[in-house]
Design an enzyme around this catalytic site. Sequence first.
Site, PDB file in Angstrom:
ATOM      1  N   ARG A  30      12.151 -20.571  -0.618  1.00  0.00           N
ATOM      2  CA  ARG A  30      11.385 -19.490  -0.168  1.00  0.00           C
ATOM      3  C   ARG A  30      12.147 -18.338   0.463  1.00  0.00           C
ATOM      4  O   ARG A  30      12.766 -17.595   0.471  1.00  0.00           O
ATOM      5  CB  ARG A  30       9.902 -19.749   0.020  1.00  0.00           C
ATOM      6  CG  ARG A  30       8.977 -18.564  -0.151  1.00  0.00           C
ATOM      7  CD  ARG A  30       8.788 -17.749   1.150  1.00  0.00           C
ATOM      8  NE  ARG A  30       8.509 -18.585   2.339  1.00  0.00           N
ATOM      9  CZ  ARG A  30       8.728 -18.053   3.668  1.00  0.00           C
ATOM     10  NH1 ARG A  30       9.016 -16.502   3.877  1.00  0.00           N
ATOM     11  NH2 ARG A  30       8.464 -18.520   4.610  1.00  0.00           N
ATOM     12  N   ASP A  31      12.049 -18.974   1.983  1.00  0.00           N
ATOM     13  CA  ASP A  31      12.506 -18.278   3.076  1.00  0.00           C
ATOM     14  C   ASP A  31      13.924 -18.020   2.995  1.00  0.00           C
ATOM     15  O   ASP A  31      14.590 -17.104   3.085  1.00  0.00           O
ATOM     16  CB  ASP A  31      12.126 -18.833   4.272  1.00  0.00           C
ATOM     17  CG  ASP A  31      12.634 -18.189   5.313  1.00  0.00           C
ATOM     18  OD1 ASP A  31      12.503 -16.895   5.405  1.00  0.00           O
ATOM     19  OD2 ASP A  31      12.595 -18.585   6.545  1.00  0.00           O
TER      20      ASP A  31
ATOM     21  N   HIS B  78      15.770 -19.802  13.955  1.00  0.00           N
ATOM     22  CA  HIS B  78      16.960 -19.387  13.492  1.00  0.00           C
ATOM     23  C   HIS B  78      18.121 -19.431  14.234  1.00  0.00           C
ATOM     24  O   HIS B  78      18.056 -19.387  15.481  1.00  0.00           O
ATOM     25  CB  HIS B  78      16.624 -17.661  13.071  1.00  0.00           C
ATOM     26  CG  HIS B  78      15.632 -17.523  12.028  1.00  0.00           C
ATOM     27  ND1 HIS B  78      16.057 -16.658  10.967  1.00  0.00           N
ATOM     28  CD2 HIS B  78      14.452 -17.772  11.610  1.00  0.00           C
ATOM     29  CE1 HIS B  78      15.132 -16.716   9.883  1.00  0.00           C
ATOM     30  NE2 HIS B  78      14.270 -17.225  10.177  1.00  0.00           N
TER      31      HIS B  78
ATOM     32  N   HIS C  85      10.261 -23.492  13.912  1.00  0.00           N
ATOM     33  CA  HIS C  85      11.236 -22.764  12.969  1.00  0.00           C
ATOM     34  C   HIS C  85      11.935 -21.957  13.439  1.00  0.00           C
ATOM     35  O   HIS C  85      11.638 -20.854  14.075  1.00  0.00           O
ATOM     36  CB  HIS C  85      10.106 -21.817  12.044  1.00  0.00           C
ATOM     37  CG  HIS C  85      10.744 -21.261  10.777  1.00  0.00           C
ATOM     38  ND1 HIS C  85      10.481 -21.492   9.532  1.00  0.00           N
ATOM     39  CD2 HIS C  85      11.791 -20.495  10.904  1.00  0.00           C
ATOM     40  CE1 HIS C  85      11.130 -20.731   8.664  1.00  0.00           C
ATOM     41  NE2 HIS C  85      11.746 -20.040   9.364  1.00  0.00           N
TER      42      HIS C  85
ATOM     43  N   ASN D 249      18.290 -19.621   9.010  1.00  0.00           N
ATOM     44  CA  ASN D 249      17.652 -20.798   9.200  1.00  0.00           C
ATOM     45  C   ASN D 249      18.433 -22.062   9.814  1.00  0.00           C
ATOM     46  O   ASN D 249      19.686 -21.894   9.242  1.00  0.00           O
ATOM     47  CB  ASN D 249      16.599 -21.394   8.208  1.00  0.00           C
ATOM     48  CG  ASN D 249      15.672 -20.212   7.747  1.00  0.00           C
ATOM     49  OD1 ASN D 249      14.721 -19.935   8.591  1.00  0.00           O
ATOM     50  ND2 ASN D 249      15.627 -19.621   6.580  1.00  0.00           N
TER      51      ASN D 249
ATOM     52  N   CYS E  18      17.608 -12.743   8.675  1.00  0.00           N
ATOM     53  CA  CYS E  18      16.675 -12.044   9.533  1.00  0.00           C
ATOM     54  C   CYS E  18      17.092 -10.603   9.534  1.00  0.00           C
ATOM     55  O   CYS E  18      18.078 -10.309  10.070  1.00  0.00           O
ATOM     56  CB  CYS E  18      16.472 -12.643  10.737  1.00  0.00           C
ATOM     57  SG  CYS E  18      15.061 -11.759  11.793  1.00  0.00           S
TER      58      CYS E  18
END
Length: 317
Positions: A33-34, A228, A226, A268, A259
């Site tokens: 997803r991300d 980055h 979470h 990520n 991002c």
Amino acid sequence: MPGALDLGLPARVPAPVPGDLPSRITIWEVGARDGLQNESAVVPVEVKLEFLDRLADAGLTTLEATSFVHPKWVPQLADAAELLAGLKKREGVRYPVLVPNERGLDRALAAGVEHIAIFGSATETFAGKNLNRTLDEQFAMFEPVVTRARAEGLDVRGYVSMCFGDPWEGPVAADQVVSVGKRLLDMGCSQLSLGDTIGVATTGQVDALLDGFIAAGTSLDALAVHFHDTYGQALANTVAALRRGVSTVDSSAGGLGGCPYAESATGNLATEDLVWALNGLGIETGADLGKLADTSAWMAQRLGRPSPSRVVQALRG
């Protein structure tokens, strides 16, 4: 390099786990997803389905599968219903999906989803840019989603973005993040994922934010992290959170994802980098590092570029 494969897959270190680290963590895998949502070229649904199946085969038990956001905003995930219809679910594996609003919840319920996530902001500016809401208005949007989902027996996770820094507002105060997070928990979210959306956090900031939640009476069992890796601090920040008692970590196979709000953001925390480090600490993850590296190398080929994960690069070239 000769011998690199053998070196990369050692037996788990037999040393006892230090007292300030969990013996086991849950990896919340966000690659499908991300990780894929910002890809400019649409990835075929068949590839996404194989990706998820390979990740499950590698031992990951929480796979965030897709999002029911409007296709206009995230064209990559326009196939959410088709993907869920074709998913070969495995026993013991959760497949949460992101929902932005009640319409997204309607679609999730129609697809038989059991776990959802909502995506909130810790800052006023990002709430406006990402949700078209003020900081306070976002809760009015989320409340009926969470209430209905819980009434239907669904588990609800709350993401909080911009927890450490915002590209428009600068550093974000810990008490502001705690206030947003507490409202989501009080609303009915079972877990908060604290996001370093632009990858600027340091270990000191991680400690300060977790101190804030502890002071507010929040159990660390209700928190996930979470990170980055824009400044190369994602793994250090994760270990700092684990030392404080957090035991759920978001990561993305192969380091997929980026991002759009931070230049040179490398995406990520890579699941393989996380597993390599935790294997060395004797922390159980349930993940097979070799299968993960194979999966990420496979996906990198389909995306037409090398995997950004340093561990994948070392193991699979």
